[in-house]
Design a protein around this motif. Structure first.
Motif, PDB file in Angstrom:
ATOM      1  N   THR A 149     -44.915 -14.241 -17.064  1.00 58.74           N
ATOM      2  CA  THR A 149     -44.020 -13.650 -16.085  1.00 58.74           C
ATOM      3  C   THR A 149     -43.203 -12.563 -16.753  1.00 58.74           C
ATOM      4  N   ASN A 150     -42.570 -11.755 -15.937  1.00 59.39           N
ATOM      5  CA  ASN A 150     -41.690 -10.716 -16.444  1.00 59.39           C
ATOM      6  C   ASN A 150     -40.263 -11.229 -16.544  1.00 59.39           C
ATOM      7  N   SER A 170     -35.569  -9.589 -14.719  1.00 63.84           N
ATOM      8  CA  SER A 170     -36.928  -9.119 -14.946  1.00 63.84           C
ATOM      9  C   SER A 170     -36.912  -8.109 -16.082  1.00 63.84           C
ATOM     10  N   ARG A 171     -38.044  -7.934 -16.721  1.00 67.55           N
ATOM     11  CA  ARG A 171     -38.156  -6.961 -17.804  1.00 67.55           C
ATOM     12  C   ARG A 171     -37.752  -5.584 -17.285  1.00 67.55           C
ATOM     13  N   GLY A 172     -36.919  -4.884 -18.060  1.00 65.16           N
ATOM     14  CA  GLY A 172     -36.479  -3.547 -17.672  1.00 65.16           C
ATOM     15  C   GLY A 172     -35.198  -3.529 -16.860  1.00 65.16           C
ATOM     16  N   LEU A 192     -31.763  -4.131 -20.675  1.00 64.12           N
ATOM     17  CA  LEU A 192     -31.597  -5.354 -21.457  1.00 64.12           C
ATOM     18  C   LEU A 192     -32.923  -5.887 -21.971  1.00 64.12           C
ATOM     19  N   GLN A 193     -32.822  -6.653 -23.052  1.00 69.21           N
ATOM     20  CA  GLN A 193     -33.958  -7.364 -23.625  1.00 69.21           C
ATOM     21  C   GLN A 193     -33.709  -8.865 -23.453  1.00 69.21           C
ATOM     22  N   ALA A 194     -34.760  -9.646 -23.581  1.00 69.81           N
ATOM     23  CA  ALA A 194     -34.617 -11.101 -23.489  1.00 69.81           C
ATOM     24  C   ALA A 194     -33.609 -11.590 -24.521  1.00 69.81           C
ATOM     25  N   ASN A 195     -32.771 -12.517 -24.113  1.00 70.95           N
ATOM     26  CA  ASN A 195     -31.768 -13.178 -24.956  1.00 70.95           C
ATOM     27  C   ASN A 195     -30.611 -12.280 -25.380  1.00 70.95           C
TER      28      ASN A 195
END
Length: 142
Positions: free
Chosen positions: A25-26, A50-52, A115-118
């Motif tokens: 998933t994104n 979501s990514r982005g 943003l990026q994950a975490n």
């Protein structure tokens, strides 16, 4: 009927060859924190994005939480400016809401910061302090 087992085998091979990436998933999560500058803070440990997505998207996603914090904006898109959080307005020459990502004060707006994950987003209600360049040395003429 004899083609049915071949179809099943082909389908299984396709799924195995594509691996788990085809099911990825994104979605990602970030941490969102608010420091009121008086020893009090609030934190959301898992804001789903979501990514982005941007800091603005994280703020909008936080609005789905049962203990959401209201905020007000001006502008739109990359030029969105947040001027009030939790009914506390920016003071202009005094304290203002500024955001940091992973400990670094942002140098772009909430609608532009991807943003990026975490990632850890921290909103701080504080007096603006310009970046110090005292560690730089200017070239001298030879």
């Amino acid at each position: 009927m004899p083609h049915r087992p071949y179809f099943s085998i082909c389908l299984i091979l396709i799924l195995l060859l594509n691996g788990p990436a085809s099911f990825a998933t994104n979605e990602q999560t970030v941490i969102l924190q608010f420091d009121y500058g008086n020893g009090f803070s609030k934190q959301y440990k898992t804001i789903s994005l979501s990514r982005g997505d941007t800091v603005l998207d994280a703020m909008k996603s936080m609005q789905k939480h049962p203990h959401k914090i209201p905020f007000k904006t001006r502008g739109s898109g990359e030029l969105t400016f947040i001027f009030e959080i939790d009914m506390i307005r920016n003071e202009g020459n005094g304290k203002n809401w500024m955001f940091y990502v992973n400990g670094q004060r942002a140098n772009v707006g909430v609608g532009a910061y991807k943003l990026q994950a975490n990632d850890r987003i921290a909103w701080k209600y504080e007096v603006f302090q310009p970046v110090s360049y005292t560690h730089l040395t200017l070239p001298t003429k030879a």
